[in-house]
Design a protein around this motif. Structure first.
Motif, PDB file in Angstrom:
ATOM      1  N   GLN A  95      -7.789   0.177   8.233  1.00  0.00           N
ATOM      2  CA  GLN A  95      -7.102  -0.992   7.679  1.00  0.00           C
ATOM      3  C   GLN A  95      -5.942  -0.617   6.767  1.00  0.00           C
ATOM      4  OE1 GLN A  95     -10.591  -2.630   5.875  1.00  0.00           O
ATOM      5  NE2 GLN A  95     -11.219  -3.766   7.701  1.00  0.00           N
ATOM      6  N   VAL A  96      -5.860   0.651   6.395  1.00  0.00           N
ATOM      7  CA  VAL A  96      -4.784   1.129   5.526  1.00  0.00           C
ATOM      8  C   VAL A  96      -3.674   1.713   6.389  1.00  0.00           C
ATOM      9  CG1 VAL A  96      -4.197   2.793   3.705  1.00  0.00           C
ATOM     10  CG2 VAL A  96      -6.366   1.539   3.604  1.00  0.00           C
ATOM     11  N   CYS A  97      -2.440   1.536   5.975  1.00  0.00           N
ATOM     12  CA  CYS A  97      -1.306   2.016   6.776  1.00  0.00           C
ATOM     13  C   CYS A  97      -0.235   2.638   5.882  1.00  0.00           C
ATOM     14  CB  CYS A  97      -0.692   0.856   7.574  1.00  0.00           C
ATOM     15  SG  CYS A  97      -0.035  -0.481   6.541  1.00  0.00           S
ATOM     16  N   ARG A  98       0.629   3.410   6.523  1.00  0.00           N
ATOM     17  CA  ARG A  98       1.815   3.926   5.837  1.00  0.00           C
ATOM     18  C   ARG A  98       2.956   2.959   6.111  1.00  0.00           C
ATOM     19  NH1 ARG A  98       4.617   9.807   6.904  1.00  0.00           N
ATOM     20  NH2 ARG A  98       5.508   8.728   8.712  1.00  0.00           N
ATOM     21  N   VAL A  99       3.652   2.545   5.072  1.00  0.00           N
ATOM     22  CA  VAL A  99       4.815   1.675   5.222  1.00  0.00           C
ATOM     23  C   VAL A  99       6.055   2.550   5.341  1.00  0.00           C
ATOM     24  CG1 VAL A  99       6.176  -0.166   4.178  1.00  0.00           C
ATOM     25  CG2 VAL A  99       3.688  -0.152   3.897  1.00  0.00           C
ATOM     26  N   GLU A 100       6.821   2.331   6.407  1.00  0.00           N
ATOM     27  CA  GLU A 100       8.011   3.135   6.673  1.00  0.00           C
ATOM     28  C   GLU A 100       9.246   2.251   6.748  1.00  0.00           C
ATOM     29  OE1 GLU A 100       7.282   5.251  10.282  1.00  0.00           O
ATOM     30  OE2 GLU A 100       5.407   6.144   9.590  1.00  0.00           O
ATOM     31  N   ILE A 101      10.377   2.777   6.305  1.00  0.00           N
ATOM     32  CA  ILE A 101      11.651   2.076   6.402  1.00  0.00           C
ATOM     33  C   ILE A 101      12.653   3.011   7.063  1.00  0.00           C
ATOM     34  CG2 ILE A 101      13.504   0.924   5.136  1.00  0.00           C
ATOM     35  CD1 ILE A 101      11.515   0.317   2.914  1.00  0.00           C
ATOM     36  N   SER A 102      13.166   2.583   8.197  1.00  0.00           N
ATOM     37  CA  SER A 102      14.107   3.403   8.987  1.00  0.00           C
ATOM     38  C   SER A 102      13.517   4.771   9.299  1.00  0.00           C
ATOM     39  CB  SER A 102      15.445   3.551   8.246  1.00  0.00           C
ATOM     40  OG  SER A 102      16.035   2.285   8.022  1.00  0.00           O
ATOM     41  N   GLY A 103      12.204   4.827   9.564  1.00  0.00           N
ATOM     42  CA  GLY A 103      11.538   6.061   9.944  1.00  0.00           C
ATOM     43  C   GLY A 103      11.095   6.929   8.787  1.00  0.00           C
ATOM     44  N   ASN A 104      11.396   6.541   7.560  1.00  0.00           N
ATOM     45  CA  ASN A 104      11.016   7.320   6.385  1.00  0.00           C
ATOM     46  C   ASN A 104       9.856   6.659   5.646  1.00  0.00           C
ATOM     47  OD1 ASN A 104      13.196   9.225   6.687  1.00  0.00           O
ATOM     48  ND2 ASN A 104      14.560   7.610   5.928  1.00  0.00           N
ATOM     49  N   ALA A 105       8.916   7.481   5.194  1.00  0.00           N
ATOM     50  CA  ALA A 105       7.780   6.952   4.442  1.00  0.00           C
ATOM     51  C   ALA A 105       8.274   6.317   3.150  1.00  0.00           C
ATOM     52  CB  ALA A 105       6.789   8.069   4.137  1.00  0.00           C
ATOM     53  N   ALA A 106       7.775   5.095   2.868  1.00  0.00           N
ATOM     54  CA  ALA A 106       8.210   4.384   1.668  1.00  0.00           C
ATOM     55  C   ALA A 106       7.053   4.013   0.761  1.00  0.00           C
ATOM     56  CB  ALA A 106       8.980   3.116   2.058  1.00  0.00           C
ATOM     57  N   GLY A 107       5.849   3.904   1.325  1.00  0.00           N
ATOM     58  CA  GLY A 107       4.705   3.499   0.515  1.00  0.00           C
ATOM     59  C   GLY A 107       3.470   3.360   1.377  1.00  0.00           C
ATOM     60  N   SER A 139      -1.211   0.981  -2.463  1.00  0.00           N
ATOM     61  CA  SER A 139      -2.539   1.387  -1.998  1.00  0.00           C
ATOM     62  C   SER A 139      -3.628   0.472  -2.563  1.00  0.00           C
ATOM     63  CB  SER A 139      -2.843   2.824  -2.425  1.00  0.00           C
ATOM     64  OG  SER A 139      -1.898   3.724  -1.903  1.00  0.00           O
ATOM     65  N   PRO A 140      -4.730   0.318  -1.827  1.00  0.00           N
ATOM     66  CA  PRO A 140      -5.866  -0.437  -2.354  1.00  0.00           C
ATOM     67  C   PRO A 140      -6.708   0.428  -3.287  1.00  0.00           C
ATOM     68  CG  PRO A 140      -6.349   0.297  -0.124  1.00  0.00           C
ATOM     69  CD  PRO A 140      -4.937   0.735  -0.426  1.00  0.00           C
ATOM     70  N   CYS A 141      -7.171  -0.170  -4.387  1.00  0.00           N
ATOM     71  CA  CYS A 141      -8.038   0.503  -5.357  1.00  0.00           C
ATOM     72  C   CYS A 141      -9.416  -0.141  -5.288  1.00  0.00           C
ATOM     73  CB  CYS A 141      -7.487   0.370  -6.770  1.00  0.00           C
ATOM     74  SG  CYS A 141      -5.805   0.971  -6.980  1.00  0.00           S
ATOM     75  N   PHE A 142     -10.468   0.686  -5.173  1.00  0.00           N
ATOM     76  CA  PHE A 142     -11.815   0.180  -4.934  1.00  0.00           C
ATOM     77  C   PHE A 142     -12.799   0.653  -6.000  1.00  0.00           C
ATOM     78  CE2 PHE A 142      -9.860   0.747  -0.718  1.00  0.00           C
ATOM     79  CZ  PHE A 142     -10.072  -0.493  -0.150  1.00  0.00           C
ATOM     80  N   THR A 143     -13.889  -0.126  -6.123  1.00  0.00           N
ATOM     81  CA  THR A 143     -15.051   0.352  -6.847  1.00  0.00           C
ATOM     82  C   THR A 143     -15.743   1.414  -5.996  1.00  0.00           C
ATOM     83  OG1 THR A 143     -16.630  -1.195  -5.851  1.00  0.00           O
ATOM     84  CG2 THR A 143     -15.396  -1.971  -7.778  1.00  0.00           C
ATOM     85  N   LEU A 144     -16.773   2.016  -6.539  1.00  0.00           N
ATOM     86  CA  LEU A 144     -17.526   3.022  -5.792  1.00  0.00           C
ATOM     87  C   LEU A 144     -18.228   2.419  -4.584  1.00  0.00           C
ATOM     88  CD1 LEU A 144     -17.706   6.046  -6.329  1.00  0.00           C
ATOM     89  CD2 LEU A 144     -19.891   5.675  -7.462  1.00  0.00           C
ATOM     90  N   ASP A 145     -18.449   1.110  -4.602  1.00  0.00           N
ATOM     91  CA  ASP A 145     -19.095   0.418  -3.488  1.00  0.00           C
ATOM     92  C   ASP A 145     -18.084  -0.294  -2.596  1.00  0.00           C
ATOM     93  OD1 ASP A 145     -21.770   1.104  -3.686  1.00  0.00           O
ATOM     94  OD2 ASP A 145     -22.170  -0.405  -5.213  1.00  0.00           O
ATOM     95  N   TRP A 146     -16.820   0.123  -2.666  1.00  0.00           N
ATOM     96  CA  TRP A 146     -15.773  -0.376  -1.782  1.00  0.00           C
ATOM     97  C   TRP A 146     -15.431  -1.846  -1.997  1.00  0.00           C
ATOM     98  CZ3 TRP A 146     -13.084   3.424  -0.353  1.00  0.00           C
ATOM     99  CH2 TRP A 146     -13.655   4.620   0.086  1.00  0.00           C
ATOM    100  N   GLU A 147     -15.563  -2.328  -3.218  1.00  0.00           N
ATOM    101  CA  GLU A 147     -15.054  -3.658  -3.554  1.00  0.00           C
ATOM    102  C   GLU A 147     -13.620  -3.484  -4.057  1.00  0.00           C
ATOM    103  OE1 GLU A 147     -16.499  -6.479  -3.037  1.00  0.00           O
ATOM    104  OE2 GLU A 147     -18.497  -5.745  -2.497  1.00  0.00           O
ATOM    105  N   LEU A 148     -12.696  -4.276  -3.505  1.00  0.00           N
ATOM    106  CA  LEU A 148     -11.292  -4.164  -3.898  1.00  0.00           C
ATOM    107  C   LEU A 148     -11.108  -4.627  -5.346  1.00  0.00           C
ATOM    108  CD1 LEU A 148      -8.359  -3.559  -2.910  1.00  0.00           C
ATOM    109  CD2 LEU A 148      -8.178  -6.018  -2.439  1.00  0.00           C
ATOM    110  N   ILE A 149     -10.501  -3.786  -6.162  1.00  0.00           N
ATOM    111  CA  ILE A 149     -10.234  -4.115  -7.565  1.00  0.00           C
ATOM    112  C   ILE A 149      -8.765  -4.463  -7.786  1.00  0.00           C
ATOM    113  CG2 ILE A 149     -10.028  -3.153  -9.886  1.00  0.00           C
ATOM    114  CD1 ILE A 149     -12.480  -1.595  -9.523  1.00  0.00           C
TER     115      ILE A 149
END
Length: 375
Positions: free
Chosen positions: A152-164, A326-336
């Motif tokens: 579910q996580v992805c790399r965001v690219e702009i014009s072929g370059n990694a941006a976030g 990026s998503p930040c999670f608890t140890l039990d994978w709850e999105l914080i």
């Protein structure tokens, strides 16, 4: 203390379920009793409130309910006075109970005290829960959840370059930071933005290129800017407002969350309410640091503080350029939180920073886009 009635247990369980997560309750049991009664008496397949009813009943039968309620009272006295008041109503002794201390043991040999023996020890038993805020995890459950999030996580690219970095929060929408796509949006170049899923380093050392997904014509459908102070050396003067959340919601050209050529990915649910964030709690970030294949950063004593306006949370979990969004999670994978920022100090930086995820959800709903995030 006198035994609690069934009505008292039900009332108390209802309020505790509103104030604590299951992990926090388990930590309170460890902290107050030193035993693993939570795991022993509470089944895994019940909602939190009936689980708490069973736990309270079990603690009462064991004669340690007063210790547990005292710990819960200490934790709620400042932030949840309504819960603390209810605890005192059913157990007046809880308000005056001090924290549980270990038994003092003098180590002797042949009747003589050993000077190098431990000054304090707990008996009986050989194990102790040294850090109650770190629950033991079910290995298969934890890894299975990681495998889902990985898709579910992805790399965001702009014009072929990694941006976030970004992550699915609905069938065809990805959440990232506004500052990641700000320049492209302002230049009318959102067509140059793609989201690359499954960009991974494999066990044989090679890189899996992943799947590139373009944006729909509308591109960025909801966003809020960062605060002006966050472009300075004093990012919290003044503190960001509840409208300065540095997020961008990107619409994909197809609903990869519902399914693509590798099957449905699903998406990460944005929380409705603020997740508990206590100082010293762990925090996990799944990210594409410096544009690299997906990585996981975990700090078991991460949370530093939430600001006074509760619009930012700071933590020690490591990130790099490219981790924005990026998503930040608890140890039990709850999105914080949505990670967005690092300490501007070049030498010995002290923190990273995120935006509480429920605030982002609130603004997306305010923009009339609740349907996009599965609401």
């Amino acid at each position: 203390m006198a035994n609690l009635s069934g009505a008292d247990i039900r009332s108390l369980a209802r309020m505790l379920a509103d104030a604590f997560t299951a992990d926090e309750i388990a930590s309170l049991v460890y902290e107050s009793t030193g035993d693993r009664l939570y795991d022993e008496f509470v089944p895994d397949n019940l909602p939190l409130r009936p689980m708490l009813e069973k736990l309270l009943d079990a603690l009462q039968k064991k004669g340690v309910l007063r210790l547990f309620l005292a710990a819960a009272h200490r934790d709620t006295e400042k932030n949840r006075p309504d819960v603390a008041t209810e605890i005192v109503r059913v157990c007046p002794e809880a308000a005056g109970e001090t924290a549980k201390s270990d038994a003092a043991i003098e180590v002797q040999e042949a009747g003589k005290t050993q000077v190098d023996g431990p000054a304090r020890a707990a008996a009986p038993g050989f194990e102790r829960n040294v850090r109650p805020n770190l629950p033991q995890l079910d290995v298969h459950v934890w890894l299975s959840r990681l495998e889902i999030i990985e898709r579910q996580v992805c790399r965001v690219e702009i014009s072929g370059n990694a941006a976030g970095t970004g992550f699915l929060v609905g069938p065809d929408v990805v959440l990232t930071n506004w500052h990641v796509v700000e320049a492209a949006k302002n230049a009318g170049r959102m067509g140059d933005v793609i989201c690359r899923f499954d960009y991974l380093k494999l066990v044989n050392g090679t890189r899996q290129p992943g799947i590139a997904v373009a944006l729909a014509q509308e591109g960025c459908v909801s966003y809020r800017t960062y605060s002006a102070a966050e472009k300075t050396k004093t990012p919290d003067v003044p503190e960001p407002s509840s409208n300065e959340l540095d997020y961008a919601l990107l619409r994909l050209e197809r609903a990869v969350g519902s399914g693509d050529n590798v099957g449905p990915r699903g998406w990460i649910k944005l929380p409705v309410a603020e997740m508990p964030m206590k100082k010293g709690d762990p925090l996990i970030i799944v990210q594409h640091p410096d544009g690299a294949p997906m990585k996981l950063a975990l700090d078991t004593e991460a949370i530093i503080a939430v600001n006074e306006s509760r619009t930012r949370v700071r933590y020690a979990t490591n990130t790099e350029a490219g981790s924005s969004g990026s998503p930040c999670f608890t140890l039990d994978w709850e999105l914080i939180a949505l990670h967005h920022f690092g300490d501007p100090t070049w030498v010995q930086p002290l923190y990273n920073q995120g935006v509480p995820a429920q605030l982002v959800r609130m603004k997306i709903v305010e923009d009339g886009l609740a349907a996009l995030i599965g609401e």
